[in-house]
Design an enzyme around this catalytic site. Structure first.
Site, PDB file in Angstrom:
ATOM      1  N   LYS A 169       0.860  -1.190   0.000  1.00 43.86           N
ATOM      2  CA  LYS A 169       0.000   0.000   0.000  1.00 43.86           C
ATOM      3  C   LYS A 169       0.894   1.236   0.000  1.00 43.86           C
ATOM      4  O   LYS A 169       1.454   1.632   1.008  1.00 43.86           O
ATOM      5  CB  LYS A 169      -0.917   0.055   1.223  1.00 43.86           C
ATOM      6  CG  LYS A 169      -1.975   1.135   1.000  1.00 43.86           C
ATOM      7  CD  LYS A 169      -2.404   1.870   2.241  1.00 43.86           C
ATOM      8  CE  LYS A 169      -1.583   3.033   2.643  1.00 43.86           C
ATOM      9  NZ  LYS A 169      -1.623   4.237   1.799  1.00 43.86           N
ATOM     10  N   GLU A 244      10.079   1.486  10.165  1.00 42.53           N
ATOM     11  CA  GLU A 244      11.123   2.491   9.872  1.00 42.53           C
ATOM     12  C   GLU A 244      10.467   3.849  10.028  1.00 42.53           C
ATOM     13  O   GLU A 244       9.656   4.254   9.196  1.00 42.53           O
ATOM     14  CB  GLU A 244      11.627   2.329   8.429  1.00 42.53           C
ATOM     15  CG  GLU A 244      12.260   0.987   8.126  1.00 42.53           C
ATOM     16  CD  GLU A 244      13.584   0.793   8.821  1.00 42.53           C
ATOM     17  OE1 GLU A 244      14.086   1.725   9.490  1.00 42.53           O
ATOM     18  OE2 GLU A 244      14.127  -0.315   8.705  1.00 42.53           O
ATOM     19  N   CYS A 278      13.763  11.180   6.685  1.00 42.53           N
ATOM     20  CA  CYS A 278      13.908  10.689   8.052  1.00 42.53           C
ATOM     21  C   CYS A 278      15.374  10.700   8.482  1.00 42.53           C
ATOM     22  O   CYS A 278      15.680  10.810   9.658  1.00 42.53           O
ATOM     23  CB  CYS A 278      13.363   9.273   8.131  1.00 42.53           C
ATOM     24  SG  CYS A 278      14.061   8.229   6.829  1.00 42.53           S
ATOM     25  N   GLU A 378      10.357  16.069  14.819  1.00 48.04           N
ATOM     26  CA  GLU A 378      10.737  15.949  13.414  1.00 48.04           C
ATOM     27  C   GLU A 378       9.934  16.959  12.603  1.00 48.04           C
ATOM     28  O   GLU A 378       8.702  16.906  12.580  1.00 48.04           O
ATOM     29  CB  GLU A 378      10.435  14.529  12.931  1.00 48.04           C
ATOM     30  CG  GLU A 378      10.956  14.283  11.549  1.00 48.04           C
ATOM     31  CD  GLU A 378      10.607  12.891  11.038  1.00 48.04           C
ATOM     32  OE1 GLU A 378       9.429  12.496  11.142  1.00 48.04           O
ATOM     33  OE2 GLU A 378      11.504  12.215  10.538  1.00 48.04           O
TER      34      GLU A 378
HETATM   35  P1  NAD Z   1       2.618   8.681   7.389  1.00 46.35           P
HETATM   36  O1  NAD Z   1       3.008   7.906   8.575  1.00 46.35           O
HETATM   37  O2  NAD Z   1       1.583   9.722   7.500  1.00 46.35           O
HETATM   38  O3  NAD Z   1       2.112   7.715   6.235  1.00 46.35           O
HETATM   39  C1  NAD Z   1       2.903   6.626   5.801  1.00 46.35           C
HETATM   40  C2  NAD Z   1       1.998   5.586   5.181  1.00 46.35           C
HETATM   41  O4  NAD Z   1       1.146   5.063   6.195  1.00 46.35           O
HETATM   42  C3  NAD Z   1       1.078   6.113   4.075  1.00 46.35           C
HETATM   43  O5  NAD Z   1       0.981   5.131   3.068  1.00 46.35           O
HETATM   44  C4  NAD Z   1      -0.241   6.266   4.802  1.00 46.35           C
HETATM   45  O6  NAD Z   1      -1.358   6.174   3.944  1.00 46.35           O
HETATM   46  C5  NAD Z   1      -0.196   5.095   5.762  1.00 46.35           C
HETATM   47  N1  NAD Z   1      -1.070   5.213   6.934  1.00 46.35           N
HETATM   48  C6  NAD Z   1      -1.583   6.334   7.500  1.00 46.35           C
HETATM   49  N2  NAD Z   1      -2.373   6.008   8.541  1.00 46.35           N
HETATM   50  C7  NAD Z   1      -2.361   4.655   8.655  1.00 46.35           C
HETATM   51  C8  NAD Z   1      -2.968   3.714   9.545  1.00 46.35           C
HETATM   52  N3  NAD Z   1      -3.765   4.110  10.537  1.00 46.35           N
HETATM   53  N4  NAD Z   1      -2.708   2.408   9.383  1.00 46.35           N
HETATM   54  C9  NAD Z   1      -1.884   1.985   8.397  1.00 46.35           C
HETATM   55  N5  NAD Z   1      -1.295   2.819   7.499  1.00 46.35           N
HETATM   56  C10 NAD Z   1      -1.523   4.152   7.632  1.00 46.35           C
HETATM   57  O7  NAD Z   1       3.984   9.285   6.831  1.00 46.35           O
HETATM   58  P2  NAD Z   1       4.214  10.225   5.591  1.00 46.35           P
HETATM   59  O8  NAD Z   1       3.722  11.585   5.944  1.00 46.35           O
HETATM   60  O9  NAD Z   1       3.718   9.567   4.357  1.00 46.35           O
HETATM   61  O10 NAD Z   1       5.820  10.216   5.530  1.00 46.35           O
HETATM   62  C11 NAD Z   1       6.610  10.996   6.360  1.00 46.35           C
HETATM   63  C12 NAD Z   1       7.066  10.239   7.587  1.00 46.35           C
HETATM   64  O11 NAD Z   1       7.742   9.059   7.196  1.00 46.35           O
HETATM   65  C13 NAD Z   1       8.078  11.003   8.420  1.00 46.35           C
HETATM   66  O12 NAD Z   1       7.755  10.921   9.786  1.00 46.35           O
HETATM   67  C14 NAD Z   1       9.384  10.287   8.161  1.00 46.35           C
HETATM   68  O13 NAD Z   1      10.355  10.379   9.154  1.00 46.35           O
HETATM   69  C15 NAD Z   1       8.950   8.905   7.936  1.00 46.35           C
HETATM   70  N6  NAD Z   1       9.957   8.191   7.135  1.00 46.35           N
HETATM   71  C16 NAD Z   1      10.741   7.248   7.747  1.00 46.35           C
HETATM   72  C17 NAD Z   1      11.731   6.602   7.028  1.00 46.35           C
HETATM   73  C18 NAD Z   1      12.620   5.539   7.648  1.00 46.35           C
HETATM   74  O14 NAD Z   1      13.135   4.725   6.900  1.00 46.35           O
HETATM   75  N7  NAD Z   1      12.806   5.505   8.939  1.00 46.35           N
HETATM   76  C19 NAD Z   1      11.910   6.901   5.690  1.00 46.35           C
HETATM   77  C20 NAD Z   1      11.099   7.855   5.109  1.00 46.35           C
HETATM   78  C21 NAD Z   1      10.104   8.485   5.843  1.00 46.35           C
END
Ligand code: NAD
Length: 471
Positions: A169, A244, A278, A378
């Site tokens: 997804k 992650e 991140c 962050e």
């Molecule tokens: P997000 O957590 O809002 O969304 C990530 C994914 O999760 C999306 O596909 C979203 O639709 C899905 N999602 C949202 N609510 C959900 C739920 N209740 N259950 C299951 N899935 C759900 O993050 P974002 O805004 O898309 O990305 C930014 C964040 O990602 C930042 O906090 C960043 O640090 C993190 N990030 C981490 C890494 C890493 O490898 N550690 C890498 C890139 C980004």
């Protein structure tokens, strides 16, 4: 305008049963560029059922067969690097300095995993036991928008290497990139149901995958808040979970650093992927006695970090992904001043000359401390906090005083000293003097930066269960 109205289940592009649609935008212009029809819970269940049907045969494929599939996936993705780059530029606004690395790297994740698989022994002997590493079952991957293509390819590559089938997804905000990637992956001709890609909202499709009893493992990249929600949803069925999550990396300039080399490197690490990373080194730790010198050099160097749209080859920093995210980053810039930090450069609003697009001024705060919210939370934009330290002890203590622990940076000239310091940092990765990414090394975080590791053997084993057969 592109209206995307299909998802990928059981080896076919199908119309989702879900009827909701979402808008897609070009963040460099704020224009609407298309719509995506989103899957619903029933679609998620169909995708899981397809992956479950494919699992028994796929989990018994040989290493050689899976290496062949990984090679085919690599060829399919590598063949469309230009299309993938254009989609990432259009829909996400990624500058060329990022796509130049990110897209070829995404395609090569299949080859890297093929090499890991080549050398990996799925059977080993411990005492009288034959220990077999067996795929844990059908996997689900949930990915964010900030490097959509790369997260999909690396998670898919690992699942294939392990012999797991998967439902992916992607972020609902990355549908154009997902569409092109799915078209190439389809060309690789894998058995149907081995991978399934379902656009949808997180709280609908993501939540269903995190709870579904037929999913054995969830691999998630995204925010710490959503990671926590997934962990809760996965608990009922004891899914294996790799998370992650976010970061607030220390970017430590040591007292022996050569500033000619270090200042550009520290800024590159701070502003990587327009700060929407991140792994960004957003807390720049500087020895007290070199603070004035470092601030002057940062201010000078920041002038070379051009902000602009991806069609400008000199742009180093692109727009924020959405209006909502732009507003969030702006609110942190305002918060920094309210908290009493001083602006070295940047500040609220768009950079001069850019009157539309979700562009943010690269912003550096100084004069604050590690307890301020701008240093603890962050921000996920081009916003850095410079924090002064007294000595090495204090540098380590500030570096580790964070809820996160994903990636730290050390800049200096004494290699042995930096290796010793690296051992004291609570961080999944420590990068010395701007060293390049190592795809064979584990990647993941301490503390609230996540659970588990991706990449290399650690990543592969996160999709496997050890089984001991004792005679
Ligand atoms: P997000 O957590 O809002 O969304 C990530 C994914 O999760 C999306 O596909 C979203 O639709 C899905 N999602 C949202 N609510 C959900 C739920 N209740 N259950 C299951 N899935 C759900 O993050 P974002 O805004 O898309 O990305 C930014 C964040 O990602 C930042 O906090 C960043 O640090 C993190 N990030 C981490 C890494 C890493 O490898 N550690 C890498 C890139 C980004």
């Amino acid at each position: 305008m592109r209206n995307l109205d299909n998802i990928y289940i059981d080896g076919e592009f199908v119309t989702p049963k879900g009827t909701e649609t979402g808008d897609l935008h070009n963040p460099s212009t704020e224009e609407k560029i298309g719509t995506v029809r989103l899957a619903g819970v029933e679609d998620a269940r169909d995708a899981v059922a397809a992956a479950k049907r494919a699992f028994p045969a796929f989990s018994r494929t040989s290493k050689a067969e899976r290496i062949d599939m990984l090679n085919r996936l690599n060829a399919a993705a590598a063949g469309r690097v230009t299309d993938l780059t254009q989609a990432m530029a259009l829909e996400y606004g990624a500058p060329q300095n990022f796509t130049r690395f990110a897209i070829p790297h995404a395609a090569s994740s299949f080859l890297t995993m093929a090499s890991v698989l080549e050398d990996y022994e799925f059977e080993r002997y411990r005492g009288r036991a034959r220990v077999v590493m067996q795929p844990s079952g059908v996997a689900a991957a949930i990915t964010p928008w900030n490097s959509n293509i790369g997260f999909i390819t690396s998670k898919l590559a690992t699942a294939i290497a392990a012999g797991s089938t998967i439902v992916i997804k992607p972020s609902e905000m990355s549908a154009t990139q997902t569409q092109i990637l799915t078209e190439c992956l389809h060309e690789a001709g894998l058995p149907k149901g081995v991978f399934n890609i379902v656009n949808g909202y997180g709280n609908v499709v993501g939540a269903e995958l995190s709870r579904h009893p037929d999913i054995a493992k969830v691999t998630f990249t995204g925010s710490t808040a959503v990671g926590r929600e997934i962990l809760r949803n996965a608990a009922d069925t004891f899914k294996r979970v790799t998370l992650e999550l976010g970061g607030k990396g220390p970017n430590i300039i040591l007292d022996d650093a050569d500033l000619d080399l270090v200042i550009p490197a520290a800024l590159r690490m701070g502003f990587i992927n327009s700060g929407q990373a991140c792994i960004a080194g957003t807390r720049v730790l500087v020895p007290n006695h070199r603070l004035d010198e470092v601030l002057a050099r940062l201010k000078q160097e920041i002038e070379t970090f051009k902000v602009g749209a991806p069609n400008d080859p000199d742009a180093m920093i692109g727009p924020m992904v959405s209006r909502k995210h732009y507003d969030r980053v702006q609110s942190y810039i305002e918060l920094g001043t309210k908290e009493g930090a001083r602006l070295l450069t940047g500040g609220p609003g768009r950079p001069t000359g850019l009157d539309r697009g979700w562009f943010t001024k690269p912003t550096i705060f100084f004069g604050g401390d590690n307890q301020m919210r701008i240093a603890r939370e962050e921000i996920f934009g081009p916003v850095l906090s410079v924090i002064a330290y007294r000595d090495e002890e204090e540098a380590v203590s500030i570096a580790n005083d964070t809820p996160y622990g994903l990636q730290a940076y050390l800049h200096g000239t004494d290699a042995a000293r930096m290796q010793a310091l690296a051992d004291r940092l609570d961080s999944g990765r420590v990068v010395i003097n701007g060293a390049p990414h190592e795809p064979l090394a584990p990647f993941g975080g301490f503390k609230q930066s996540g659970i588990g590791r991706e990449y290399g053997v650690c990543g592969l084993e996160a999709f496997l269960e050890p089984k001991a057969v004792i005679t």
